[in-house]
Design an enzyme around this catalytic site. Structure first.
Site, short mmCIF file in Angstrom:
data_model
loop_
_atom_site.label_atom_id
_atom_site.label_comp_id
_atom_site.label_asym_id
_atom_site.label_seq_id
_atom_site.Cartn_x
_atom_site.Cartn_y
_atom_site.Cartn_z
N TYR A 54 -37.31 -68.43 -37.98
CA TYR A 54 -38.29 -67.55 -38.63
C TYR A 54 -39.31 -68.37 -39.43
O TYR A 54 -38.93 -69.20 -40.27
CB TYR A 54 -37.62 -66.52 -39.55
CG TYR A 54 -36.77 -65.47 -38.84
CD1 TYR A 54 -36.79 -65.33 -37.45
CD2 TYR A 54 -35.94 -64.62 -39.54
CE1 TYR A 54 -36.02 -64.37 -36.80
CE2 TYR A 54 -35.16 -63.66 -38.89
CZ TYR A 54 -35.20 -63.55 -37.53
OH TYR A 54 -34.43 -62.61 -36.89
N SER A 151 -26.37 -62.45 -30.67
CA SER A 151 -27.49 -61.52 -30.78
C SER A 151 -28.10 -61.33 -29.39
O SER A 151 -28.41 -62.31 -28.71
CB SER A 151 -28.55 -62.08 -31.73
OG SER A 151 -29.72 -61.29 -31.73
N SER A 206 -34.67 -53.99 -36.21
CA SER A 206 -35.82 -53.08 -36.05
C SER A 206 -35.40 -51.61 -35.93
O SER A 206 -35.85 -50.90 -35.03
CB SER A 206 -36.69 -53.49 -34.85
OG SER A 206 -37.30 -54.74 -35.07
N ALA A 209 -38.29 -49.46 -35.75
CA ALA A 209 -39.23 -49.90 -34.71
C ALA A 209 -40.44 -50.61 -35.35
O ALA A 209 -41.59 -50.30 -35.05
CB ALA A 209 -39.66 -48.74 -33.82
N ARG A 228 -47.92 -54.38 -40.45
CA ARG A 228 -47.56 -55.42 -39.49
C ARG A 228 -48.56 -55.48 -38.32
O ARG A 228 -48.87 -56.54 -37.82
CB ARG A 228 -46.13 -55.20 -38.97
CG ARG A 228 -45.66 -56.31 -38.06
CD ARG A 228 -44.19 -56.20 -37.68
NE ARG A 228 -43.29 -56.42 -38.81
CZ ARG A 228 -41.97 -56.48 -38.72
NH1 ARG A 228 -41.38 -56.34 -37.55
NH2 ARG A 228 -41.22 -56.68 -39.80
N GLY A 285 -36.48 -54.52 -42.53
CA GLY A 285 -37.44 -55.46 -43.06
C GLY A 285 -38.34 -54.74 -44.05
O GLY A 285 -38.36 -53.51 -44.09
N ASN A 295 -36.10 -47.17 -48.04
CA ASN A 295 -35.17 -47.28 -46.92
C ASN A 295 -33.70 -47.19 -47.33
O ASN A 295 -32.89 -46.63 -46.59
CB ASN A 295 -35.43 -48.59 -46.16
CG ASN A 295 -36.88 -48.70 -45.69
OD1 ASN A 295 -37.59 -47.70 -45.63
ND2 ASN A 295 -37.33 -49.89 -45.38
N1 LIG Z 1 -31.77 -60.88 -33.56
C1 LIG Z 1 -33.03 -60.73 -33.23
O1 LIG Z 1 -33.46 -61.15 -32.16
C2 LIG Z 1 -33.94 -60.05 -34.19
C3 LIG Z 1 -35.24 -59.68 -33.81
C4 LIG Z 1 -36.05 -59.03 -34.74
C5 LIG Z 1 -35.55 -58.76 -36.01
N2 LIG Z 1 -34.29 -59.16 -36.36
C6 LIG Z 1 -33.73 -58.90 -37.71
O2 LIG Z 1 -33.95 -57.57 -38.09
C7 LIG Z 1 -34.70 -57.52 -39.30
C8 LIG Z 1 -35.53 -56.29 -39.35
O3 LIG Z 1 -36.49 -56.29 -38.30
P1 LIG Z 1 -37.86 -55.56 -38.52
O4 LIG Z 1 -38.55 -56.14 -39.69
O5 LIG Z 1 -38.58 -55.51 -37.22
O6 LIG Z 1 -37.29 -54.10 -38.87
P2 LIG Z 1 -37.85 -52.70 -39.25
O7 LIG Z 1 -37.06 -52.32 -40.46
O8 LIG Z 1 -37.82 -51.82 -38.06
O9 LIG Z 1 -39.39 -52.91 -39.66
C9 LIG Z 1 -39.72 -53.45 -40.89
C10 LIG Z 1 -41.21 -53.34 -41.17
O10 LIG Z 1 -41.62 -51.97 -41.13
C11 LIG Z 1 -42.47 -51.68 -42.23
N3 LIG Z 1 -41.73 -50.77 -43.12
C12 LIG Z 1 -40.43 -50.87 -43.48
N4 LIG Z 1 -40.08 -49.87 -44.30
C13 LIG Z 1 -41.18 -49.13 -44.47
C14 LIG Z 1 -41.44 -47.95 -45.21
N5 LIG Z 1 -40.48 -47.36 -45.92
N6 LIG Z 1 -42.69 -47.43 -45.18
C15 LIG Z 1 -43.66 -48.03 -44.45
N7 LIG Z 1 -43.48 -49.15 -43.73
C16 LIG Z 1 -42.24 -49.70 -43.74
C17 LIG Z 1 -42.77 -53.02 -42.90
O11 LIG Z 1 -43.88 -53.64 -42.25
P3 LIG Z 1 -45.41 -53.53 -42.77
O12 LIG Z 1 -45.40 -53.08 -44.19
O13 LIG Z 1 -45.95 -54.89 -42.58
O14 LIG Z 1 -46.05 -52.54 -41.84
C18 LIG Z 1 -41.54 -53.82 -42.57
O15 LIG Z 1 -41.71 -55.22 -42.63
C19 LIG Z 1 -35.46 -58.85 -39.30
O16 LIG Z 1 -35.91 -59.23 -40.56
C20 LIG Z 1 -34.40 -59.77 -38.78
O17 LIG Z 1 -33.48 -60.09 -39.79
C21 LIG Z 1 -33.50 -59.77 -35.47
#
Ligand SMILES: NC(=O)c1ccc[n+]([C@@H]2O[C@H](COP(=O)([O-])OP(=O)(O)OC[C@H]3O[C@@H](n4cnc5c(N)ncnc54)[C@H](OP(=O)(O)O)[C@@H]3O)[C@@H](O)[C@H]2O)c1
Length: 333
Positions: A54, A151, A206, A209, A228, A285, A295
């Site tokens: 990352y 993963s 995610s 999403a 994002r 995230g 969240n």
């Molecule tokens: N193993 C793998 O291959 C893999 C791949 C991807 C992720 N991951 C893991 O999963 C974690 C989460 O992934 P993700 O960040 O894609 O998950 P997510 O929780 O689906 O998306 C997070 C993003 O959504 C927005 N967000 C979150 N809560 C919000 C809310 N209450 N209101 C408005 N916007 C909100 C924010 O982005 P903005 O504010 O920028 O819009 C935030 O950074 C990663 O950090 C990592 O640890 C693993």
């Protein structure tokens, strides 16, 4: 915050975990990253997920600094290995060399003597599985990681790893980290039944999403500033595949469903993945602390079956269910 066992292990983790992909060391400044971690800790999150790759290894260092001074026993820190961390042919994959070197780099950056969970970020088709699993076993014996996970591995890959562990007397894989959300359900057909039977927990990524399930991306409208989708340092390219008219239109129709349940859209999305008993945690995230505080309220929420059916009816065929979509690169990246 409620806690769940990580698969069939004795380790308890917060059912909502905080992950720092895209954000730390890249999209957000250091103080915003620290503020998100602080909010997570205040809200009862104890489980933190990162990876060596990352932000070109910077994310682990940011997380390490943000967690500095916390009681180590009160945290579960997860990281991963596979994707490139340097330019050399051995700076990637799951060879013994890279795995042993990468864990040392991760521990240094995170400022800790051990991680609670060490995960193979993808399956490496160029390294014998026995080699990887023995390297992981050695890392556990050295006390550098307490548990081992994977993963985005396919069911047959997980099965083979369990067989090798059995044959060679290694610790078993305890978790898998797949993408899982209302829109992306590819683990349900093969992975979840296998893992339920074998005591492997899903730590899902995610769940919102990438922000799309918050409903903030409106069909036919400009992208919200500071999201994002406008993050040119990397995030925009990842969230793009979700920004389709049909998906965004249907997601808007989830708004009254969330309202009826007394939840925000983000809470509904996180609560939805937590309804699956094979899920040990949802990794969310956040680019700002208010998102974390929003969240986490999904913890402990029970969604009734009628509401789950309503969601299915609204999302219809935009839901991806093909188990063939779980796939690791044929060649090392
Ligand atoms: N193993 C793998 O291959 C893999 C791949 C991807 C992720 N991951 C893991 O999963 C974690 C989460 O992934 P993700 O960040 O894609 O998950 P997510 O929780 O689906 O998306 C997070 C993003 O959504 C927005 N967000 C979150 N809560 C919000 C809310 N209450 N209101 C408005 N916007 C909100 C924010 O982005 P903005 O504010 O920028 O819009 C935030 O950074 C990663 O950090 C990592 O640890 C693993």
């Amino acid at each position: 915050m409620e806690f769940r066992y990580l698969g069939r292990s004795g380790l308890k983790i917060s059912e909502i975990a905080y992950g720092n992909w895209i954000t730390h060391g890249s999209q957000v400044e250091e103080d915003a990253a620290h503020a998100c971690v602080q909010a997570a800790l205040e809200e009862g999150i104890t489980t933190f997920d990162t990876a060596d790759v990352y932000a070109g290894t910077r994310a682990e260092a940011v997380l390490g600094r943000a967690l500095k001074g916390q009681r180590r026993e009160g945290l579960e820190i997860f990281t991963k290995v596979f994707w490139p961390t340097g330019r050399g042919p051995n700076d990637r994959g799951l060879s013994r060399k890279h795995v042993m070197e990468s864990i040392n780099g991760s521990l240094k950056r995170l400022g800790t003597d051990y991680v609670d969970l060490y995960q193979a970020h993808r399956y490496d088709h160029e390294t014998p599985l026995e080699e990887t699993l023995r390297a992981f076993e050695d890392i556990v014996r050295q006390g550098k990681a307490l548990y081992i996970g994977v993963s985005e591995w396919r069911a047959e890959e997980i099965m083979r790893a369990l067989e090798i562990a059995e044959e060679m007397g290694f610790d078993r894989i305890i978790s898998n980290q797949p993408q899982y959300s209302m829109l992306w359900r590819v683990i349900e057909e093969e992975i979840v039944p296998l893992c339920t039977a074998e005591g492997i927990g899903q730590i899902v990524w995610s769940p919102i999403a990438q922000g799309v399930l918050t409903g903030k991306y409106l069909p036919g409208s400009p992208l919200p500033a500071g999201s994002r989708a406008t993050d040119e340092s990397g995030g925009a390219g990842f969230v793009k595949s979700w920004l389709e008219e049909d998906i965004l239109t249907r997601v808007q129709k989830l708004k009254p469903v969330a309202q009826e349940a007394g939840l925000t859209m983000a809470q509904l999305a996180v609560a939805w993945v937590l309804q699956n008993p094979n899920v040990s945690a949802a990794i969310v995230g956040a680019s700002r602390p208010e998102q974390v505080r929003d969240n986490v309220k999904a913890s402990g929420v029970k969604l009734d079956p009628e509401l789950m059916t309503q969601i299915d009816d609204i999302l219809g065929d935009t839901v991806e269910r093909d188990p063939g979509k779980t796939v690791s690169p044929a060649k090392r990246p």
